[in-house]
Design a protein around this motif. Sequence first.
Motif, PDB file in Angstrom:
ATOM      1  N   PHE A  54       0.833  -1.209   0.000  1.00 11.42           N
ATOM      2  CA  PHE A  54       0.000   0.000   0.000  1.00 11.42           C
ATOM      3  C   PHE A  54       0.866   1.258   0.000  1.00 11.42           C
ATOM      4  N   ASN A  55       1.766   1.371   1.001  1.00  8.27           N
ATOM      5  CA  ASN A  55       2.613   2.564   1.082  1.00  8.27           C
ATOM      6  C   ASN A  55       3.664   2.587  -0.011  1.00  8.27           C
ATOM      7  N   GLY A  56       4.128   1.427  -0.433  1.00 13.54           N
ATOM      8  CA  GLY A  56       5.069   1.380  -1.554  1.00 13.54           C
ATOM      9  C   GLY A  56       4.454   2.006  -2.796  1.00 13.54           C
ATOM     10  N   THR A  57       3.230   1.615  -3.091  1.00 11.58           N
ATOM     11  CA  THR A  57       2.523   2.152  -4.250  1.00 11.58           C
ATOM     12  C   THR A  57       2.241   3.637  -4.085  1.00 11.58           C
ATOM     13  N   LYS A  58       1.876   4.040  -2.884  1.00 14.22           N
ATOM     14  CA  LYS A  58       1.579   5.452  -2.607  1.00 14.22           C
ATOM     15  C   LYS A  58       2.778   6.339  -2.934  1.00 14.22           C
ATOM     16  N   TYR A  59       3.959   5.969  -2.449  1.00 11.94           N
ATOM     17  CA  TYR A  59       5.133   6.810  -2.669  1.00 11.94           C
ATOM     18  C   TYR A  59       5.734   6.612  -4.050  1.00 11.94           C
ATOM     19  N   GLU A  60       5.484   5.456  -4.662  1.00 16.11           N
ATOM     20  CA  GLU A  60       5.878   5.267  -6.050  1.00 16.11           C
ATOM     21  C   GLU A  60       5.114   6.246  -6.930  1.00 16.11           C
ATOM     22  N   GLU A  61       3.829   6.414  -6.675  1.00 16.87           N
ATOM     23  CA  GLU A  61       3.021   7.355  -7.457  1.00 16.87           C
ATOM     24  C   GLU A  61       3.511   8.790  -7.287  1.00 16.87           C
ATOM     25  N   VAL A  62       3.905   9.161  -6.068  1.00 17.41           N
ATOM     26  CA  VAL A  62       4.450  10.513  -5.853  1.00 17.41           C
ATOM     27  C   VAL A  62       5.732  10.671  -6.664  1.00 17.41           C
ATOM     28  N   PHE A  63       6.618   9.681  -6.555  1.00 13.67           N
ATOM     29  CA  PHE A  63       7.873   9.741  -7.307  1.00 13.67           C
ATOM     30  C   PHE A  63       7.598   9.881  -8.798  1.00 13.67           C
ATOM     31  N   LEU A  64       6.746   9.021  -9.337  1.00 16.19           N
ATOM     32  CA  LEU A  64       6.480   9.036 -10.778  1.00 16.19           C
ATOM     33  C   LEU A  64       5.848  10.344 -11.229  1.00 16.19           C
ATOM     34  N   SER A  65       5.092  10.999 -10.361  1.00 16.45           N
ATOM     35  CA  SER A  65       4.497  12.295 -10.721  1.00 16.45           C
ATOM     36  C   SER A  65       5.556  13.393 -10.838  1.00 16.45           C
ATOM     37  N   LEU A  66       6.715  13.170 -10.252  1.00 20.30           N
ATOM     38  CA  LEU A  66       7.796  14.162 -10.277  1.00 20.30           C
ATOM     39  C   LEU A  66       8.876  13.849 -11.316  1.00 20.30           C
TER      40      LEU A  66
END
Length: 89
Positions: A54-66
């Motif tokens: 869950f948190n892995g995906t959450k922060y992966e999405e933040v990273f990919l947005s940047l």
Amino acid sequence: MDEKTYYKISAKKARQNILGILEYLLNTEAESKSFNKWPYATLANCFFGLGDEFNGTKYEEVFLSLVDVEWERKTYFDSKESLIGLRYK
């Protein structure tokens, strides 16, 4: 204790320590996210390494947005693939 077990425990402790260091990012609102994308990649990989999808995906999405360029995305996914591969050995 065999070496494999020792290294798994050491890796888990290291990931938990890294999460503690990057804790200031965990509750940051989306509009005030850091422009430094790599701490988010690190958070994602630490969570994935700890089995927290869950948190892995959450922060992966933040990273990919940047992400600005393809090599950053490729580098991240290559590292993630290696990490996930290690979890199942």
